[in-house]
Design an enzyme around this catalytic site. Structure first.
Site, mmCIF file in Angstrom:
data_model
loop_
_atom_site.group_PDB
_atom_site.id
_atom_site.type_symbol
_atom_site.label_atom_id
_atom_site.label_comp_id
_atom_site.label_asym_id
_atom_site.label_seq_id
_atom_site.Cartn_x
_atom_site.Cartn_y
_atom_site.Cartn_z
ATOM 1 N N ASP A 223 0.833 -1.204 0.000
ATOM 2 C CA ASP A 223 0.000 0.000 0.000
ATOM 3 C C ASP A 223 0.871 1.259 0.000
ATOM 4 O O ASP A 223 1.879 1.333 0.715
ATOM 5 C CB ASP A 223 -0.890 -0.032 1.249
ATOM 6 N N GLU A 276 14.995 -15.481 0.330
ATOM 7 C CA GLU A 276 15.264 -16.587 1.266
ATOM 8 C C GLU A 276 14.297 -17.744 1.058
ATOM 9 O O GLU A 276 14.611 -18.896 1.387
ATOM 10 C CB GLU A 276 15.135 -16.095 2.710
#
Length: 582
Positions: A223, A276
């Site tokens: 956002d 990751e």
């Protein structure tokens, strides 16, 4: 058939057939409160979304983006988050979120969740700690508290105005009862802005990312991604803090609260966190970041999707383009060129929860300024014209290379609810600007609950249970209900299903694009937009959008899809109609 000749240089080459999933995905925005209500309380929820996942699979989308469902006092429809690691009870539980992700994945649908990093709710534990701790405390350093101006500090620290109207600063009462510092809120006063120069804020959001990635989500829509870092000097700014967009032509119109260079290092850190979770660097297993960034130029927007930052950014310039061939071609060219320059895909979008639905917006006079909402006293859209243009615009959009976003209900041709009474409105921008020169109708008209079954109460939104939806539905929504369109030849729902199936079958998302100036030797007029989307293997689809009054002769090719009906005159493409040909 022979290929239709083109005299225009190809602006965008095709990509590899096995390009990363997000470079060509069709992503469907689910607004949870308005999608489907499973328990009859009039508010949509996570189990409701899960129940309707087969509908989305049949529609043919690749992923869903779910607007916020976190714990929130709902002062801004969930974009005021009080707990980023928990589901608000009105939407369900964490177990419901897990079930949603699991069922979506089983159907081949990825799940992107909304993340709100610019601000928290004023009910967030951090902000409550900041209020209790007082000036100069470590707790207040997580937010943007400042002393007021003037002898007694009674004036705000600067003159910034909120996006939602009114002052962007609110003064607090200190623990001892005295008037105290001010905190910044670019949006509602219940949404205090975080201090993204503070290492605890950075670390907290890395942990939030991992929390949801551990639960299996496939990415995050971010956002107001361009707002996190503010100019450290916080100078006065003599304009309202609008989020910019294509209507703001110069970068200096942004102001000191938007698009500061420091924001990019934040997203480089986020990109490393996401990496990751894909140690093999398999492009089909990428978790992604999507930027909501209303910026004045494509080039500024594309800085957010450089190779080590985000993956996608919403193309609001396309959303705001007038329904004119020159404007549409210009924005498509600029979008592809800017994205190609940084090695990113562009995205295409026509509606979302913050703008007037395009089935209504395109029914307004061409060139009208995009309204923030439409109320009963405002000029009303031409509904049949708006829907016809919306179908044509979507048909054109879904043939463009890159990724596309759909907003829940647009596949039904839903119009804006333009008759909402003031008493029903909940958007803080409506309430904060009411009675001012900057008065806004607000965004509620685009957020009305979806109609599933015209024969049931609330058109099946609550599964047949007798309950009032959180926003009232107009009677005409019954005509657009899913049960009125499924299996109906020519319905908007069936058009979307057909387009998405063809888009996938013909690999249009990874195709190359070249503009056409003629069809079968006949020059095209200025009101016709035509292009060829070429697959990596060399096969292609020709797209013709006629925005003009004069019919365009239909080439001697197979019609794959048409936004309107060709049966009345099989030899021509009529006004506000888009056709796919092969």
């Amino acid at each position: 058939m022979d290929r239709i000749p083109s005299t225009v240089v190809t602006p965008h080459p095709p990509e590899s057939h096995d390009a990363a999933w997000w470079r060509h995905a069709v992503i469907y925005q689910v607004y949870p409160r308005s999608f489907a209500d499973s328990n009859g309380d009039g508010i949509g929820d996570l189990p409701g979304i899960t129940e309707r996942l087969p509908y989305l699979a049949d529609l043919g989308v690749d992923a869903i983006w779910v607007s916020p469902f976190y714990v929130s006092p709902m002062k801004d429809a969930g974009y005021d988050v009080a707990d980023y690691r928990q589901v608000d009870p009105i939407f369900g539980t964490l177990a419901d979120a897990d079930t949603l992700v699991e069922r979506a994945h089983a159907l081949g649908i990825r799940v992107i969740v909304d993340l709100v990093p610019n601000h928290t709710s004023d009910q967030h534990a951090w902000f409550q700690q900041a209020l209790a701790a007082g000036p100069g405390s470590p707790e207040r350093e997580r937010y943007l508290f400042r002393a007021g101006r003037g002898v007694d500090g009674s004036e705000p620290p600067n003159n910034w105005r909120s996006v939602f109207g009114g002052n962007a600063w609110t003064r607090v009462t200190e623990p001892d009862g005295s008037p105290g510092q001010w905190y910044l809120h670019l949006f509602d006063d219940t949404q205090p802005d975080l201090n993204w120069r503070h290492p605890e804020v950075v670390a907290e959001f890395h942990d939030i990312l991992r929390f949801w990635l551990d639960r299996g989500v496939d990415g995050f829509r971010v956002d107001v991604a361009h707002s996190l870092v503010k100019d450290e000097e916080m100078p006065d700014w003599h304009e309202r803090a609008v989020m910019a967009g294509s209507e703001g032509d110069a970068e200096h119109n942004l102001g000191p609260m938007w698009d500061q260079d420091g924001v990019h290092e934040i997203y480089r850190g986020w990109r490393r966190v996401l990496a990751e979770y894909n140690p093999a660097a398999d492009p089909q297993q990428d978790r992604i970041l999507v930027a909501e960034a209303w910026l004045p130029t494509q080039e500024r927007t594309m800085r957010y999707v450089r190779a080590d930052e985000m993956h996608q950014a919403f193309n609001f310039h396309f959303l705001e383009s007038p329904w004119r061939t020159t404007d549409l071609r210009r924005v498509v060219d600029a979008s592809l060129a800017a994205a190609d320059a940084v090695g990113a895909p562009t995205t295409w979008v026509l509606s979302n929860h913050d703008v007037v639905r395009h089935a209504s917006r395109l029914g307004l006079p061409i060139g009208s300024r995009r309204p923030t909402g439409i109320g009963p006293e405002d000029p009303q859209p031409n509904a049949p014209l708006g829907l016809r243009r919306a179908r044509a615009a979507t048909t054109m959009m879904l043939a463009l290379p890159g990724s596309a976003y759909l907003y829940n209900g647009e596949e039904l041709g839903l119009p804006e609810h333009t008759g909402l009474p003031d008493a029903a409105r909940q958007d803080p921008s409506f309430h904060r600007t009411r009675g001012t020169a900057d008065a806004e109708t607000g965004r509620d008209g685009a957020r009305v609950p979806l109609p599933w079954d015209a024969t049931q109460p609330s058109f099946g939104f609550s599964g047949g249970q007798e309950s009032e939806p959180w926003l009232p539905q107009p009677l005409l929504y019954g005509l657009h209900a899913v049960d009125r369109q499924e299996g109906v030849d020519g319905s908007t729902l069936e058009l979307y299903r057909e387009l998405l199936a063809l888009r996938r079958r013909h690999d249009l998302g990874v195709g190359g694009l070249e503009w056409l100036t003629e069809l079968e030797g006949v020059p095209l007029g200025p009101e016709v937009l035509a292009f060829r989307n070429t697959r990596p293997d060399g096969t292609d689809v020709t797209v013709v959008a006629n925005l003009g009054i004069d019919p365009v002769p239909l080439p001697q090719m197979d019609v794959l899809a048409c936004s309107g009906l060709l049966r009345e005159d099989a030899g021509a493409i009529h006004q506000d109609t888009t056709v796919w040909l092969a």
